[in-house]
Scaffold this active site. Structure first.
Site, PDB file in Angstrom:
ATOM      1  N   HIS A  64       4.572  11.403 -40.382  1.00 45.84           N
ATOM      2  CA  HIS A  64       3.727  10.495 -41.204  1.00 45.84           C
ATOM      3  C   HIS A  64       3.145   9.397 -40.053  1.00 45.84           C
ATOM      4  CE1 HIS A  64       1.333   7.012 -43.460  1.00 45.84           C
ATOM      5  NE2 HIS A  64       1.317   7.521 -44.330  1.00 45.84           N
ATOM      6  N   ASP A  96       2.538  15.282 -44.521  1.00 46.01           N
ATOM      7  CA  ASP A  96       2.282  14.933 -43.084  1.00 46.01           C
ATOM      8  C   ASP A  96       2.495  16.180 -42.413  1.00 46.01           C
ATOM      9  OD1 ASP A  96       1.137  12.815 -44.745  1.00 46.01           O
ATOM     10  OD2 ASP A  96       3.147  12.336 -44.770  1.00 46.01           O
ATOM     11  N   GLU A 103      -1.142  17.265 -45.656  1.00 47.53           N
ATOM     12  CA  GLU A 103      -1.988  16.451 -44.716  1.00 47.53           C
ATOM     13  C   GLU A 103      -1.887  17.088 -43.644  1.00 47.53           C
ATOM     14  OE1 GLU A 103      -3.207  12.078 -44.643  1.00 47.53           O
ATOM     15  OE2 GLU A 103      -1.745  12.259 -46.035  1.00 47.53           O
ATOM     16  N   GLU A 129       3.679  16.806 -51.456  1.00 50.23           N
ATOM     17  CA  GLU A 129       2.654  16.596 -50.095  1.00 50.23           C
ATOM     18  C   GLU A 129       3.671  16.143 -49.101  1.00 50.23           C
ATOM     19  OE1 GLU A 129       0.469  13.416 -47.917  1.00 50.23           O
ATOM     20  OE2 GLU A 129       2.660  13.327 -48.521  1.00 50.23           O
ATOM     21  N   HIS A 131       5.174  12.191 -52.737  1.00 47.94           N
ATOM     22  CA  HIS A 131       5.196  12.458 -51.847  1.00 47.94           C
ATOM     23  C   HIS A 131       6.256  12.363 -51.195  1.00 47.94           C
ATOM     24  CE1 HIS A 131       3.448   8.323 -49.483  1.00 47.94           C
ATOM     25  NE2 HIS A 131       1.890   9.876 -49.858  1.00 47.94           N
TER      26      HIS A 131
END
Length: 239
Positions: free
Chosen positions: A50, A37, A109, A35, A7
């Site tokens: 993020h 952002d 994301e 993952e 993450h």
């Protein structure tokens, strides 16, 4: 075998969404996914961060979208985590793609709505085209319209809806958005929903699971549930 997804990179060991966190995750072969952002700088460059503001994870303050790439690059994005990461910068998506290509699946994301960052889908897809990485990534977002837009622009890319909560008609929503993935906050995900989604051909990501006991529970549901965690080492010890 449940895929371990780091993450925001290996954010338990390095500052999230930095090249340090990405390199740490890439150094562990058992990590199958990562993952990150993505937002846009004021001059339209996809960057990794993020929060919509700079205050928590950088030496700057204010909105990400109000700063040019040059201004963002002058900020320290590591010292807040630990002094040994002083000097880490906010990376561009292009830098992340260059590092990750051919090494693991990258879950991008989009931290945005299509109104907040006009053109973000096109800019990300353009980079994936340039680096020939369309088959190595997922593009996910909380924004259903943005995912539908990605799907309309390029049907080849794997897309997913991120969900916090347990909406009714969840699989119907995936179908309406043209999504391939259900990415759900794990307290709301059930064995029944995970297995039904997998049986219907969707990928399932459970996030963000940091306690080994919770990892074991989710992994026991189905071997294809992907586990997104800040602490990949805890999951890999279980495996």
């Amino acid at each position: 075998m449940n895929i371990c997804m780091a993450h925001r990179g290996w954010s338990g060991k390095a500052p999230e969404n930095t090249m340090a966190a990405i390199r740490l995750a890439l150094a562990e072969p058992a990590i199958g996914g990562m993952e990150i952002d993505v937002q846009l700088s004021r001059d339209g460059v996809p960057v990794l961060i993020h929060d919509f503001t700079l205050d928590r994870t950088t030496s700057g303050s204010g909105l990400v979208m109000d700063h040019t790439l040059e201004e963002l690059r002058q900020l320290d994005a590591g010292i807040w985590f630990d002094e040994k990461f002083a000097g880490e910068r906010i990376p561009t998506l292009e830098e992340a793609l260059q590092a990750v290509k051919g090494r693991c699946t990258l879950n991008i994301e989009l931290k945005a709505t299509s109104d907040m960052y006009p053109g973000i889908a096109e800019k990300v897809l353009e980079l994936l085209e340039r680096y020939e990485m369309k088959d190595e990534v997922y593009i996910t977002s909380f924004d259903h319209d943005l995912i539908r837009q990605v799907r309309q622009l390029d049907a080849q890319v794997v897309t997913g809806l991120i969900v916090l909560g347990r909406p009714v008609l969840m699989l119907e929503q995936l179908e309406a958005a043209g999504a391939n993935i259900l990415s759900m906050g794990y307290p709301y995900l059930t064995r029944e929903l995970a297995c039904e989604a997998l049986e219907k051909g969707y990928k399932v990501i459970a996030w963000t699971i940091d306690e080994p006991r919770d990892m074991q529970i989710v992994m026991s549901w189905h071997p294809e549930v992907q586990v997104c965690t800040n602490h990949p080492d805890r999951m890999l010890e279980l495996v």
